[in-house]
Design a protein around this motif. Structure first.
Motif, PDB file in Angstrom:
ATOM      1  N   GLU A 237       0.759  -1.298   0.139  1.00  0.00           N
ATOM      2  CA  GLU A 237       0.232  -0.050  -0.180  1.00  0.00           C
ATOM      3  C   GLU A 237       0.732   1.217  -0.035  1.00  0.00           C
ATOM      4  OE1 GLU A 237      -4.087   1.140   2.252  1.00  0.00           O
ATOM      5  OE2 GLU A 237      -2.593   0.116   3.494  1.00  0.00           O
ATOM      6  N   ASP A 240       2.820   1.516  -3.383  1.00  0.00           N
ATOM      7  CA  ASP A 240       2.196   1.070  -4.695  1.00  0.00           C
ATOM      8  C   ASP A 240       2.860   0.026  -5.408  1.00  0.00           C
ATOM      9  OD1 ASP A 240       0.074   1.776  -6.375  1.00  0.00           O
ATOM     10  OD2 ASP A 240       1.008   3.128  -7.474  1.00  0.00           O
ATOM     11  N   THR A 242       3.611  -3.101  -7.695  1.00  0.00           N
ATOM     12  CA  THR A 242       3.233  -3.729  -9.031  1.00  0.00           C
ATOM     13  C   THR A 242       3.632  -5.116  -8.977  1.00  0.00           C
ATOM     14  OG1 THR A 242       5.235  -3.180 -10.445  1.00  0.00           O
ATOM     15  CG2 THR A 242       3.518  -1.439 -10.189  1.00  0.00           C
ATOM     16  N   SER A 266      -3.255  -2.738  -7.059  1.00  0.00           N
ATOM     17  CA  SER A 266      -1.740  -2.031  -7.266  1.00  0.00           C
ATOM     18  C   SER A 266      -1.010  -3.179  -7.906  1.00  0.00           C
ATOM     19  CB  SER A 266      -1.176  -1.325  -6.483  1.00  0.00           C
ATOM     20  OG  SER A 266      -0.552  -2.198  -5.342  1.00  0.00           O
TER      21      SER A 266
END
Length: 504
Positions: A237, A240, A242, A266
């Motif tokens: 969180e 972010d 990936t 995300s």
């Protein structure tokens, strides 16, 4: 994503793959862009060289995931040394073995860990360096430029976890690590805008590759020490993230946790190694992470990574370990070295430039595993004969059957523990399972099943399900219910510890 590059370079040149101002590394000490990463690697390399170590010296690190820990693989390579990363969860006796076996000339670790060592644990010429003093090396002024090392020179010794004996040091060259990084970055489709959360131990081959493949792609890596699934969720969180890699026990924890919707969305790329994911776990991963592609993978430290399954095939072929990764040649061989026919089981043999250089100071065990490639190989030289049994279907997809030494021989039948374990998890009554063979006067071996319940203990329902799904000779005898199953230092289920506990 960088173009697939088949020509290896010195490992420390990975710092040159990203744009100078692009983010490269974020640790507890803060972020570094690629220009700062290159500078930090050069400074640490120069500081290590200034300690007067001979070329080819082994530099061991027994550290949490700090900035220096992340830099050491490249800094040692630039300085002409061989890096020996030690999992920080290992204890004194295991560390002493690795230090003695590798002949380490320097150990970088924390003061508390140094205090656990006893006289004689370090080789006579191995000087422990306090982590805090080591961090000061990054403040030096001088910096070494990119090295001109031969890609065939040794760059690292990665010690296996040692669950079936004393850890072995797998010898990896600059070329092994460079091509492994380029290969993974390529087939995962990593790009400069990606942010990779590194939760696996940096002493684990894929944990270290998370650093190297991220830098090969010019992306950003965030190494993380975590205690619980919640720590991982917070990091995803916050940064972010990936891309996230894990082993099956970690995925089980993560899909059982509660995820904020934005954090779950995300994630675009989930990769698994260290054991096959049950179909029920994959289904749940799809539900929790709807925007993510799932990459199941198979590998062994002696060749890093052998296969991956295209995410487009995960739903239709969930049991497959896929096809060869770039730079790997995978042959399914009979004992005489000839290739098996489709559907016929044989030994997985890995040939090509990802094959390691053998085991450090262990020619006998090297000769057992590293042998001439089968006649059909397009590569000359040595291949890794994995000891794992696989089969290939008509489409060329590979399927794991079992390790020879893990097969359970009961009532004249050979049973793959994986089949029993996956059936138990598929029942919905079990979150994790390990099947083991235990001595039995009547059967030769009986099947013992150790499980962690998914909620309440429901043995009658589990046995009813298994009787419906598995033949009689695959039915477990004792079922042992545990609140937690032990993990080894790389986060995998520790089968050997469970076996020892059952035999006690």
């Amino acid at each position: 994503m960088q173009v697939l590059d088949p020509d290896p370079r010195p490992l420390d040149h990975l710092t040159l793959r990203g744009e100078a101002t692009a983010p490269a590394l974020t640790t507890r000490e803060g972020p570094l862009d690629y220009a700062a990463l290159e500078r930090a690697v050069g400074v640490l390399a120069a500081s290590l060289q200034a300690r007067g170590l001979a070329p080819g010296s082994r530099v061991a690190s027994w550290l949490p995931k700090t900035r220096m820990t992340a830099l050491l693989p490249l800094a040692c390579a630039r300085a002409g040394f061989i890096h020996v990363p030690i999992n920080p969860v290992l204890k004194r006796a295991q560390v002493a073995h690795i230090l003695a076996d590798s002949g380490a000339s320097l150990l970088i670790t924390g003061a508390a860990r140094i205090a656990t060592l006893e006289p004689g644990d370090c080789p006579a010429d191995c000087a422990p360096l306090n982590e805090e003093e080591g961090a000061a090396l990054l403040a030096e002024a001088d910096a070494l430029g990119p090295s001109a090392a031969d890609p065939d020179d040794l760059a690292a010794l990665l010690y296996t976890s040692g669950s079936t004996g004393r850890p072995k040091g797998v010898m990896l060259s600059h070329a092994n690590l460079w091509l492994g990084a380029v290969s993974v970055a390529h087939y995962l489709g990593l790009a400069p805008q990606d942010r990779v959360l590194g939760v696996l131990p940096l002493s684990f081959d894929y944990g270290q590759n998370q650093l190297l493949s991220t830098w090969a792609a010019g992306a950003e890596v965030i190494p993380l020490d975590y205690l619980s699934a919640r720590d991982v969720i917070r990091a995803v969180e916050r940064h972010d993230v990936t891309t996230l890699a894990g082993v099956p026990p970690l995925w089980v924890q993560l899909i059982e946790a509660v995820w904020p919707p934005a954090a779950a969305l995300s994630l675009r790329r989930l990769t698994n190694s260290g054991g096959r994911l049950p179909a029920s776990v994959i289904r749940r991963m799809r539900e929790v992470f709807p925007a993510a592609e799932i990459f199941p993978m198979y590998g062994l430290t002696e060749a890093f990574r052998s296969t991956f399954l295209d995410p487009a095939l995960v739903d239709t072929h969930p049991d497959s370990i896929g096809t060869a990764i770039p730079f790997a040649e995978i042959i399914v061989a009979r004992p005489d070295g000839t290739e098996t026919a489709p559907g016929e089981a044989g030994e997985l043999v890995h040939a090509g430039p990802l094959v390691a250089k053998g085991y450090w100071n262990d020619p006998a065990r090297t000769a057992e595993r590293f042998k001439p490639a089968p006649p059909s190989s397009r590569y000359d030289g040595i291949a890794v004969w994995s000891g794992d049994t696989v089969r290939r279907d008509e489409q060329g997809l590979l399927y794991f059957v079992s390790r020879e030494d893990a097969m359970i021989k009961t009532s004249g039948n050979r049973v793959s523990p994986t089949e029993v374990e996956e059936a138990a998890v598929a029942s919905g009554f079990v979150a994790e399972a390990v099947a083991l063979g235990v001595a039995d006067d009547r059967l030769g071996e009986a099947i013992a099943l150790v499980v962690r319940p998914n909620g309440e203990k429901r043995e009658a329902e589990l046995r009813h399900y298994l009787k419906h799904e598995l033949p009689n000779f695959m039915q477990p005898g004792p079922i042992v219910w545990r609140a937690e199953l032990p993990k080894n230092p790389n986060g995998k289920l520790d089968r050997e510890k469970l076996r020892q506990e059952l035999m006690a």
